[in-house]
Design a protein around this motif. Sequence first.
Motif, mmCIF file in Angstrom:
data_model
loop_
_atom_site.group_PDB
_atom_site.id
_atom_site.type_symbol
_atom_site.label_atom_id
_atom_site.label_comp_id
_atom_site.label_asym_id
_atom_site.label_seq_id
_atom_site.Cartn_x
_atom_site.Cartn_y
_atom_site.Cartn_z
ATOM 1 N N UNK A 1 7.745 35.617 45.581
ATOM 2 C CA UNK A 1 6.735 35.844 46.615
ATOM 3 C C UNK A 1 6.898 37.211 47.263
ATOM 4 N N UNK A 2 8.152 37.632 47.421
ATOM 5 C CA UNK A 2 8.426 38.877 48.125
ATOM 6 C C UNK A 2 9.584 39.611 47.464
ATOM 7 N N UNK A 3 9.622 40.927 47.731
ATOM 8 C CA UNK A 3 10.751 41.759 47.327
ATOM 9 C C UNK A 3 11.308 42.432 48.578
ATOM 10 N N UNK A 4 12.619 42.681 48.551
ATOM 11 C CA UNK A 4 13.262 43.353 49.676
ATOM 12 C C UNK A 4 14.207 44.408 49.138
ATOM 13 N N UNK A 5 14.407 45.450 49.930
ATOM 14 C CA UNK A 5 15.169 46.626 49.511
ATOM 15 C C UNK A 5 16.415 46.749 50.380
ATOM 16 N N UNK B 1 8.278 43.226 51.225
ATOM 17 C CA UNK B 1 6.896 43.460 50.795
ATOM 18 C C UNK B 1 6.451 42.292 49.922
ATOM 19 N N UNK B 2 5.160 41.913 50.082
ATOM 20 C CA UNK B 2 4.591 40.880 49.223
ATOM 21 C C UNK B 2 4.493 41.380 47.787
ATOM 22 N N UNK B 3 4.738 40.490 46.850
ATOM 23 C CA UNK B 3 4.621 40.876 45.442
ATOM 24 C C UNK B 3 3.154 40.814 45.003
ATOM 25 N N UNK B 4 2.813 41.673 44.056
ATOM 26 C CA UNK B 4 1.456 41.703 43.488
ATOM 27 C C UNK B 4 1.555 41.579 41.968
ATOM 28 N N UNK B 5 0.679 40.735 41.415
ATOM 29 C CA UNK B 5 0.700 40.542 39.964
ATOM 30 C C UNK B 5 -0.150 41.614 39.292
ATOM 31 N N UNK C 1 1.769 42.284 32.988
ATOM 32 C CA UNK C 1 2.181 40.889 33.162
ATOM 33 C C UNK C 1 3.490 40.772 33.947
ATOM 34 N N UNK C 2 3.538 41.507 35.030
ATOM 35 C CA UNK C 2 4.722 41.487 35.886
ATOM 36 C C UNK C 2 4.297 41.490 37.354
ATOM 37 N N UNK C 3 5.259 41.155 38.203
ATOM 38 C CA UNK C 3 5.053 41.180 39.655
ATOM 39 C C UNK C 3 5.806 42.385 40.217
ATOM 40 N N UNK C 4 5.176 43.051 41.175
ATOM 41 C CA UNK C 4 5.804 44.263 41.679
ATOM 42 C C UNK C 4 5.463 44.473 43.149
ATOM 43 N N UNK C 5 6.242 45.364 43.783
ATOM 44 C CA UNK C 5 5.986 45.797 45.154
ATOM 45 C C UNK C 5 6.434 47.240 45.277
ATOM 46 N N UNK C 6 5.725 48.009 46.132
ATOM 47 C CA UNK C 6 6.029 49.421 46.350
ATOM 48 C C UNK C 6 6.576 49.613 47.764
ATOM 49 N N UNK C 7 7.657 50.397 47.867
ATOM 50 C CA UNK C 7 8.251 50.759 49.160
ATOM 51 C C UNK C 7 8.089 52.268 49.333
#
Length: 549
Positions: A445-449, A460-464, A469-475
């Motif tokens: 659901x989320x990624x953290x740094x 940050x919320x993950x985006x598909x 075909x992956x989930x990602x988030x940008x910081x």
Amino acid sequence: MTLIKPGNKAKFLIPLIKQSHAGQYVCLCHKPPNWAEKSDTLELVVTGYFSTKPTLSALTSLLVTSGENMILQCASRERYDNFILTKENEKFSMPQDSQHINSTGKFQALFHISPVKVIHRGTIRCYGYKNSTYVWSKPSDSLEIHITVLQAGLYQAKFIKSNVTFIDGGIYKCYGSEDTLPYLSSYPSYPVELVVSGSFEDPDSSSQEPIPTSAILPKPAIRAEPGSVVAEGSQVTIICEGTSDAQGYYLYHYRNLVSLRRMTLMKPGNKAKFLIPLIKQSHAGQYVCLCHKPSSWPEKSDTLELVVTGAFSKPRLSAQPSPVLAPGGNVTLQCVSKQQYDRFILIKEGPQKLSWIMDSQYNQSSGQFEALFSVGFLTPNQLWTFRCYSNYRNKPQVWSESSEPLELSFSGIYYNKPSLSVLPSPVVTSGGNMTLKCVSQEEYDKFILTKEGQKFLSSMNSQYIHSIRQYQAFFSIDHVTPDHTGTFRCYGYYKSTPRLWSVPSDPLEIHISGESAPSLLPHQGHILGPGKTLTLQFCSGVNYERFDL
């Protein structure tokens, strides 16, 4: 030493005992040209250095027959390393290590006396101490240990008690003993119940309520809402809960025992409350409540300790080496302040509250005062959120402001490891911008740094992304500075369990270059043939420790 008449003695006066006087002493005498052997060692113990006195109680009866067993308990809310017993001001036991009891929040030691002998009779006290075995706390209140014998007392004595109040009501027994053996007692007499009749004075009224009593009310329960640790300037309600037929409730504050405060009855009628609308430091301390009805005399509640926070500047709380740990791991929590406090208090928040107390230590390298709390074997089956406070010994219930809360997280719970990369490159010019991208095939659901094991940015919320075909988030980090240099990792987690993280990504080293950029030159020119060796040379007017390509 000063000679005393007759001349085979001498004395040395210490007019004002200090902590520094504690320790071991020997004496020796001489007659020229010969010296006598030194005396045996005298251990001089200084008591009262720690103001928090422990409590001493017997888990078995203080009236025991020779040959039986007895257990004495020494306990304190202050964290002492060891406890020790004395009898008639002489050491009575070997020191025992202090143990923390989660259910009471206290530190204690148990002293087993088995079997009890005549020599064990007398006045017992206990002390706590920390680093120095010769610098002790104030003594506990004394306990009298009696050894019973088979013969009952044959003579008569009268005990006169003046100015009787309702507090004197209760069960009494008497014992017989001889002057030469004051701690050898007979079996107890049959019990006698003392019932105090007359009046129970209401401090808020001139009326008096009769209590011709013979029954004992059950002990009432006391608590504070929203809690017993409250900020200065807030409000608190002290609630006393007794029996449904109680007709009056009263509150003691141990700072002012000369008066009782009537509490306001609540519905249903087995409770009463006392509102303090604006908490001040003077409200801190120990409270008990009691309830009564005309046919009974009151029993006081257990003690409620009301702590007032916000009196001093707040300390800072951090986790070493990191607030992110593996299940079952250990962590050291460091409470730090520039102000010289006597003690630091660590509180674990939540339904199962825990607390630790440690003396403040001066750290010469940092120029600050600190305490290190070792918190071991933490499991992810509950939340671990901590705050720390500081206080002074002479005001144990008046604390500083709370530190910022510290939340511990657990990594390695989920095995799908995300990957971390940086745009445009892992070498960024100071003042520029960079974006860190965390990617995973797992639907987190989320990624953290994190940076150097510490949380770095909000999650940050993950985006598909359908194309990969992956989930990602940008910081995104704007206007980077040299402080952004370091090792970064990212983790994935689910909203339902925000403190349970995945295994970390591989570490990513970020380097921030300054304005004085070095130059890069090829030794062989810019055009080389296949199979040739390429040598690149860095040049700079700044004496850097190393160069990164």
